[in-house]
Design an enzyme around this catalytic site. Structure first.
Site, PDB file in Angstrom:
ATOM      1  CE1 TYR A  95      -1.798  -7.159  -1.320  1.00  0.00           C
ATOM      2  CE2 TYR A  95      -2.109  -5.095  -2.485  1.00  0.00           C
ATOM      3  CZ  TYR A  95      -1.281  -6.000  -1.869  1.00  0.00           C
ATOM      4  OH  TYR A  95       0.063  -5.752  -1.798  1.00  0.00           O
ATOM      5  CE  LYS A 142       4.292 -19.333   7.968  1.00  0.00           C
ATOM      6  NZ  LYS A 142       5.577 -19.998   8.133  1.00  0.00           N
ATOM      7  CG  ASP A 155       8.429 -19.567   6.225  1.00  0.00           C
ATOM      8  OD1 ASP A 155       7.990 -20.372   5.369  1.00  0.00           O
ATOM      9  OD2 ASP A 155       8.422 -19.829   7.449  1.00  0.00           O
ATOM     10  CG  ASP A 209       3.200  -6.228  -2.779  1.00  0.00           C
ATOM     11  OD1 ASP A 209       3.581  -5.645  -3.817  1.00  0.00           O
ATOM     12  OD2 ASP A 209       3.265  -5.715  -1.650  1.00  0.00           O
ATOM     13  CG  ASP A 262       9.021  -4.825  -3.951  1.00  0.00           C
ATOM     14  OD1 ASP A 262       8.294  -4.852  -4.955  1.00  0.00           O
ATOM     15  OD2 ASP A 262       9.227  -3.792  -3.284  1.00  0.00           O
TER      16      ASP A 262
HETATM   17  C1  IPM Z   1       2.581  -3.245  -6.436  1.00  0.00           C
HETATM   18  C2  IPM Z   1       2.350  -2.209  -5.355  1.00  0.00           C
HETATM   19  C3  IPM Z   1       0.877  -2.173  -4.962  1.00  0.00           C
HETATM   20  C4  IPM Z   1       0.526  -3.531  -4.429  1.00  0.00           C
HETATM   21  C5  IPM Z   1       0.533  -1.074  -3.941  1.00  0.00           C
HETATM   22  C6  IPM Z   1       0.853   0.307  -4.483  1.00  0.00           C
HETATM   23  C7  IPM Z   1      -0.902  -1.130  -3.512  1.00  0.00           C
HETATM   24  O1  IPM Z   1       3.185  -2.459  -4.267  1.00  0.00           O
HETATM   25  O2  IPM Z   1       1.998  -3.116  -7.521  1.00  0.00           O
HETATM   26  O3  IPM Z   1       3.373  -4.159  -6.239  1.00  0.00           O
HETATM   27  O4  IPM Z   1       0.750  -3.822  -3.250  1.00  0.00           O
HETATM   28  O5  IPM Z   1       0.037  -4.345  -5.212  1.00  0.00           O
HETATM   29 MN    MN Z   2       4.589  -4.068  -4.596  1.00  0.00          MN
END
Ligand code: IPM
Ligand code: MN
Ligand code: NAD
Length: 355
Positions: free
Chosen positions: A135, A192, A225, A249, A253
């Site tokens: 990042y 990893k 993984d 990140d 999700d």
């Molecule tokens: C999150 C988002 C951000 C990240 C993006 C918008 C840069 O996906 O907060 O999870 O990757 O951290």
């Molecule tokens: Mn995200």
């Protein structure tokens, strides 16, 4: 002097502008002693006057506020995403909010896409390194547009950065219980290191060293993984997970999927002792923005997380109970099987909290 906690609220773009007002309403209904200041940072402002973060913006946030509640940043009218980078990653990096804490909790079995998984099976926390890794966007392109083009994207891992986030995870494990009141007992570092040996080697060495300071906590390791498959096969096995920026990140999700989707997931960007920033895990969801259909619960649970961080634990608990009640009574938006709009769902929770 006012005893109220000073909160900077930055709704940002897209559904951020819909869910954050609901989170604010609920927070106020909870009776929390907060003083709200709205900031217009986001795509609209950028497209109007070219400003992403006003001069001294981060210094002002750090000096004049106890916490920040942010929505989401990202707008199709700004394809470069420059404003999101400068505002969101700006807060994380420049305010040095090094631990991105993303709790993963299932409120009701009906919200989980997996068969036979109960709330007691999904109660873990991901601590994501938040100031380095890929990042930092270090790198560059060479011979762009030619067949010989080279793109380099560096993965920056500092001893200091890795050590402090791993220590944060152990401290978090020691100080927080699960929802059922039982103690947290395990920290799992995920990387990893079988392929990315340089960065992985540093993470492994530091993890071992720090773990020695916490003999009462079980230290575990899993490749990222393998962790993904475990997360959908046996989510109950996780307690506290610590990992780098990118893996954090992605797996959060995935973990949001266990909770009912992105609309349910909360997070905090924390540097102990400094003004920290709280935001739902989801983005600005342009396709559903402005339609009053976005799920406000991730933002509302994020506000609760912020209040708890500020020591307003009674108000935070009231909000969590009200969201749980909304889930049980199916007072939900359609992404999680209900029929309410964003405002209706938020107002239901606010009313419940205010009782
Ligand atoms: C999150 C988002 C951000 C990240 C993006 C918008 C840069 O996906 O907060 O999870 O990757 O951290
Ligand atoms: Mn995200
Ligand atoms: P997203 O989280 O905005 O949306 C992904 C999917 O989840 C979409 O189908 C969306 O409709 C759904 N969704 C998300 N939040 C929801 C909610 N509260 N209620 C109901 N459904 C919801 O991710 P994306 O589509 O990859 O990104 C859209 C924009 O947001 C991009 O510009 C991206 O960079 C940005 N983004 C910002 C943040 C942030 O500011 N923290 C986080 C993620 C993405």
């Amino acid at each position: 002097m006012s005893q109220k906690k000073r909160i900077a609220v930055i709704p940002g773009d897209g559904i951020g502008q819909e869910v954050i007002p609901q989170a604010v309403t609920v927070m106020q209904a909870s009776g929390a002693a907060v003083e709200i200041t709205n900031l217009d940072w986001g795509a609209d402002r950028y497209l109007t006057d070219g400003v992403t973060v006003p001069p001294e913006g981060f210094a002002v946030l750090g000096r004049e506020f106890d916490a920040i509640l942010a929505g989401a940043f990202g707008d199709p009218r700004v394809p470069s995403n420059v404003h999101a980078k400068e505002i969101l990653l700006g807060m994380r990096f420049k305010m040095d909010l090094y631990a991105n804490v993303r709790p993963v909790r299932l409120l009701d079995a009906a919200l989980c896409p997996l068969k036979g998984v109960e709330p007691k099976d999904v109660d873990f926390v991901v601590v994501r390194e938040n100031t380095e890794g890929v990042y930092t966007d270090a790198g560059g392109v060479f011979k762009q547009g030619t067949p010989d083009e080279i793109a380099v994207q560096e993965d920056i891992n500092t001893r200091k950065g890795v050590e402090r986030v791993i220590r944060f995870a152990f401290e978090y494990c020691e100080r927080h219980t699960k929802v059922d009141g039982s103690p947290r007992k395990r920290v799992l570092m995920s990387d990893k290191s079988n392929a990315m040996t340089h960065a992985g080697g540093l993470w492994l060495r530091v993890f071992k060293e720090v773990a020695r300071e916490y003999p009462q906590i079980k230290a575990e390791h899993m490749f990222v993984d393998a962790l993904c498959v475990q997360m959908v096969r046996d989510p109950w096995q996780f307690d506290v997970i610590v990992t780098n920026n990118l893996f954090g990140d992605i797996i959060t999700d995935l973990a949001a999927g266990l909770q009912g989707g992105l609309g349910m997931a909360a997070s905090g960007n924390i540097h102990p002792g400094k003004t920290s920033m709280f935001e739902p895990v989801h983005g600005s969801a342009p396709a559903i923005a402005g339609k009053d259909i976005a799920n406000p619960f991730g933002a509302i649970l994020t506000a609760a997380m912020m209040l708890a961080h500020l020591g307003l634990t009674v108000e935070a608990a009231k909000i969590e109970v009200a969201v749980l009640e909304a889930v049980r009574q199916k007072k939900l938006t359609k992404d999680i099987g209900g029929s309410l709009g964003t405002k209706e769902a938020g107002e239901w929770v606010a009313k419940r909290v205010g009782r």
